[in-house]
Design an enzyme around this catalytic site. Structure first.
Site, short mmCIF file in Angstrom:
data_model
loop_
_atom_site.label_atom_id
_atom_site.label_comp_id
_atom_site.label_asym_id
_atom_site.label_seq_id
_atom_site.Cartn_x
_atom_site.Cartn_y
_atom_site.Cartn_z
N GLU A 140 0.84 -1.21 0.00
CA GLU A 140 0.00 0.00 0.00
C GLU A 140 0.87 1.26 0.00
OE1 GLU A 140 -2.75 -0.91 -0.89
OE2 GLU A 140 -2.59 -2.96 -0.15
N TYR A 175 -1.51 -8.22 -11.55
CA TYR A 175 -0.57 -8.10 -10.42
C TYR A 175 0.74 -8.85 -10.72
CZ TYR A 175 -4.11 -6.24 -7.14
OH TYR A 175 -5.04 -5.46 -6.50
#
Ligand SMILES: [Zn+2]
Length: 600
Positions: A291, A376
């Site tokens: 994050e 991803y």
């Protein structure tokens, strides 16, 4: 094949080419009784062409629009179209003259897909209710009427009213020392894509980790979160050394209740985190690094459409690995790449060939479908390959100039290719050519030259696993104590469990469970990997624990595959029973997907 315009965002109705919302002032009151937010948003608009736009077209979902007016208080006529299942309702507002403000009075629906309302019983403290949002990919429109596209960046100010004694936080400047008097003011001076708009309200305490990092969470969880995430300040420093200055002021996190549907969400200045990361041994903190990494790749340089999501997630997954390597060492970083590759291989088995690309061609689908292992992990393997070819020093130089070049911009895959053609492919033509570069972006499967990642740290797991399986074949009395797993990390366990043969005997499962108590593992990742093995092999002793896990945790990455596994193994009735009870505890943004797996 149908031709798409790749510059167009197919998941927004907004007429951003004619008029752009650049800023908004939000004033909302939170009602836990009614389960809604109500108030108004004042949108600042900028006309994009010489002929003033006659209409402002916005995205909404399940909003009740009371009235719309301009800055003189003159009513503006509007039309709210019929609901489109994926996109919500188009809101068309007739503009008058060159006024630059449009004020919309509205309220949200109790079933707003971007908001979850929890009762006190569903929180850890059991005293106060809880509200939190999840806007990515296109649910900001379910709590604010706006141009809900990653291309439409906005700054904002907000005033949020809450019940007394509760704290409100947003993806904006949060002040830990405010009085909990029911009124909270926020400012977000940097323009952000709308999927990063976020709000939470609950019994929230704060504790600092370092000078610009800290955690908001329920008081009973605070100390555990602080010690789990104590390396965050160091991560910010490492990330800055790799990608340039951190541009968002503070990096705080909020650790949410277990129904939070993701591992983490990169909301700027306030990353949202699942409590399933709190393992007690920092073994799952790479999500914090992930994050944080988005503060550069994703939040500074953003995807222009959901097809381009790989530019966020591929670079961020790679960059996460660099942070993990710098803070926790090469072994952990290598292990994580091997596990990522394993997940990708798993998804190759079920993904149609034409969808095995880093770009996610979801133009006519729910943009949630863009979040797969290709955007991803295949994309991160691409970035790793670029690093390997260029060498780390030269690749790091490319990365830092790339981020600087596109800061606060939204780019398409084609923008990225054009940039590479002017930089990387010219400067390093001896190391990678255009055809190879484009094979990574447009090709299906893995490129022919790709070498699967390995880690010597897994040799001990592989040899123990072989030894145990061989002993099992020779005599029925298996004994998993030969595994010598005392030094294994969570990553070793994940590898061991995900590489077991499809089919195991009851005695083998019992043996593993007796020795390592896997059914009752407190680590959410180990429990998940074990449950997958147990369900597939009809190991009944685990089922009651699968049930309580599914009722406690709402993280999509775990619950979606577990319900699927139950169905596939013939436990469809059990899946239904569990889901019937658990459904109301899941975040509305993932309930739709789960409804497709478990039909009630
Ligand atoms: Zn991410």
């Amino acid at each position: 094949m149908k031709q798409f315009d790749f510059t167009r965002d197919y998941h927004s109705y907004a007429n951003t080419h004619e008029v752009k919302v650049t800023h908004f002032d939000l004033a909302l009151a939170i009602s836990f009784e009614q389960k809604h937010l109500s108030g108004h948003v004042n949108l600042a608009i900028e006309h994009q062409t010489e002929n003033l736009a006659k209409q402002l077209i916005l995205d909404t979902r399940d909003l009740t629009i009371d009235r719309i007016e301009n800055s003189q208080g003159q009513a503006l006529s509007f039309q709210l179209d019929e609901v489109n299942a994926i996109l919500g309702s188009r809101l068309v507002i007739d503009l008058i003259g060159d006024d630059i403000w449009v004020k919309i009075h509205y309220k949200t629906s109790p079933k707003a897909e971007g908001l979850q309302w929890l009762t006190p019983e569903q929180t850890s403290g059991k005293k106060l209710p809880y509200l939190f949002s999840q806007s990515q990919p296109i649910n900001a429109r379910s709590w604010i009427p706006l141009q809900d596209s990653p291309k439409a960046r906005v700054t904002f100010n907000a005033k949020i009213m809450s019940p007394q004694g509760m704290r409100v936080v947003m993806s904006a400047e949060n002040k830990a020392e405010v009085e909990l008097n029911g009124a909270f003011m926020f400012r977000m001076p940097e323009a952000i894509p709308t999927h990063l708009l976020a709000i939470a309200c609950g019994d929230l305490a704060f504790k600092a980790i370092g000078k610009r990092t800290g955690v908001y969470t329920e008081p009973s969880m605070l100390d555990a979160c602080i010690s789990e995430f104590e390396d965050t300040e160091k991560m910010v420093e490492i990330a800055e050394s790799l990608m340039g200055p951190y541009r968002w002021g503070r990096y705080d996190m909020i650790v949410l209740p277990p129904s939070f549907p993701f591992g983490g969400m990169e909301n700027p200045r306030l990353a949202f985190m699942t409590p399933t990361l709190i393992a007690g041994d920092k073994s799952l903190v790479s999500t914090v690094a992930h994050e944080l990494a988005h503060s550069w790749t994703g939040n500074l340089v953003s995807n222009a459409t959901w097809r381009d999501l790989w530019l966020n997630e591929g670079f961020t997954t790679y960059f996460t690995n660099r942070i993990v390597e710098a803070v926790y060492g090469r072994e952990m970083a290598e292990l994580e790449v091997v596990l990522e590759y394993g997940r990708l291989l798993e998804e190759f088995k079920t993904m149609p060939v034409e969808k095995q690309t880093v770009t996610a061609n979801v133009q006519e689908e729910d943009p949630n479908n863009a979040f797969d292992r290709f955007t991803y992990d295949k994309a991160s393997m691409f970035v790793h390959d670029l690093e390997r070819r260029l060498g780390r020093t030269d690749f790091d130089k490319f990365l830092i100039t790339y981020v600087e070049h596109f800061s606060f911009k939204a780019i398409t895959t084609e923008d990225f290719i054009a940039y590479a053609k002017e930089t990387l492919l010219v400067d390093h033509s001896d190391k990678i050519n255009e055809a190879e570069f484009l094979e990574w972006i447009h090709g299906v499967g893995m490129p022919s030259w790709f070498v699967a990642p390995t880690s010597s740290s897994l040799d001990k797991v592989v040899s123990s696993q072989n030894q145990w399986l061989a002993a099992n074949n020779e005599n029925a009395n298996s004994d998993a104590s030969v595994l010598e797993a005392s030094s294994w990390s969570v990553h070793h366990w994940q590898y061991f469990l995900t590489t077991l043969p499809e089919s195991l005997t009851q005695a083998q499962l019992q043996d593993l469970d007796d020795n390592f108590n896997l059914t009752q593992s407190k680590n959410a990742e180990i429990a998940f990997a074990w449950f997958t093995v147990a369900i597939r092999n009809n190991y009944q002793a685990a089922l009651p624990f699968v049930e309580s896990y599914l009722k406690e945790i709402g993280r999509g990455k775990f619950v979606r595959p577990l319900y699927k596994s139950l169905n596939d193994a013939g436990y469809g009735a059990l899946a239904k029973d569990i889901y019937q009870v658990a459904r109301s505890g899941y975040h509305p943004s993932i309930v739709g997907m789960l409804d497709n797996i478990v039909e009630l």
